[in-house]
Motif scaffolding. Sequence first.
Motif, short mmCIF file in Angstrom:
data_model
loop_
_atom_site.label_atom_id
_atom_site.label_comp_id
_atom_site.label_asym_id
_atom_site.label_seq_id
_atom_site.Cartn_x
_atom_site.Cartn_y
_atom_site.Cartn_z
N ALA A 1 36.32 31.65 23.96
CA ALA A 1 36.46 33.04 23.51
C ALA A 1 36.27 33.14 22.00
O ALA A 1 35.64 34.08 21.49
N SER B 1 39.67 36.35 33.03
CA SER B 1 39.66 36.42 31.58
C SER B 1 41.08 36.29 31.01
O SER B 1 42.03 36.90 31.51
N ARG C 1 33.82 37.38 30.53
CA ARG C 1 34.78 38.46 30.73
C ARG C 1 34.21 39.50 31.68
O ARG C 1 33.05 39.90 31.57
#
Length: 414
Positions: free
Chosen positions: A406, A206, A67
Amino acid sequence: MAKIEEARSLSQQSQQVTLSPKIPSPIVTTALPVSAPMAEPHAPSPAVVASTSASVPVAPISFVPRRRETLPFEDSIVSAEYPDVDSPTPPKWYSDIKREQLQSLRVPAAVEEHLNKIQSGMNRCKEKALKHVIPNAADFQMINEGIHRAFFLDLTAMTIRKKFLLHNNRGLPAIFRFDVVDYPWYLKEDAAELYIKWWSKDTDPSLFRGIRLGRAKNSRIGRDSTVDSLDPKYAGRRHGNFFGNGHLRNGQWWPTQLCAVRDGAHSATVAGICGKSGVGAYSCLMSGGSYPNIDKGGEVWYYGTESDDPSHPTDSTQHLIENSKSHQPVRLLRAAKMTTQGANDYRPAEGMRYDGLYEVAGYEIKNLAKQVHLFHLVRLPDQGPIRNSGPEVRPTPEELAAYEKAKIEKKFLA
């Protein structure tokens, strides 16, 4: 990783529209004309038939970049505006970059590899089309993989310009608008989605760009927050208070509802129906709830919300009632966790997916004391098929890989 394998197995299923189930006689119905018939999948061109035999690639998790915490000044998002994909024109920031600024720019090998898949695939398809040869599945698959990876490449605005990716004749518009090749419909949709993202100078790879993740320290409550929130400083946020597709593409996907709100597909972080009193509903989300909806793809029976006032429906329910009178279509999103009667082949593997415009053909009141309305939604014709199977399936393997990474890194709590 199990979800990635589920995405692979979905590619073996065919898109079908099943017969509508019987609905009990209504207590109250609207007197509406019969709506347009549900959308049938378009008859594929020979090029599309060739492409559907390709298998869906499964991407390794390791390719997803971290990110971005900050962006260089030259990559700051310009605004939440978006282009007219029917008549695309390169944005000003793109046209203002001079050739001399690009001469010393070196594109990382990993980025170059996947961008070249798009451009090499396009060149091969164009060469064959000019010779009146139909491109094969491998040609389309090369472009397909390149586009899906491109959403997650850690590149810059300068790289986009150096590789001519927003040029009308050499870049993404050549796929969805200008080229001599009859590309599969799903390639056009995804190329247009990527074009809109990059046109706005959004180079952040992201999934959770513009989102304050729930594990960030919350000074007000003195501990880590457990709720994700929209970043008020994010310049790329779009609002969902409009009718129709707008900037959205058939099959566009998000990992969470908040991400869909960020991109203007929906307007509420929790509610399933979004609209304005006296105007109608803009969008509705098929998710979890007390009442199981009925989902047959091209036709949906969707429950409104319970009211505390037996004499009046909730505002959300009233929005859909207004659509039934105005015939203004509503955007429909499906969530992986939606509750429906019986098996459902249309739910996404994860997150939520935009499945196009539906007309509110009518409704009935199922519980008068709680003002529970059941709405009959019919998908409008002339839209691409619902992207729940085949090489066009969304979320893509790359999206599932990014989502899985994630979760592994515990970067969010949704």
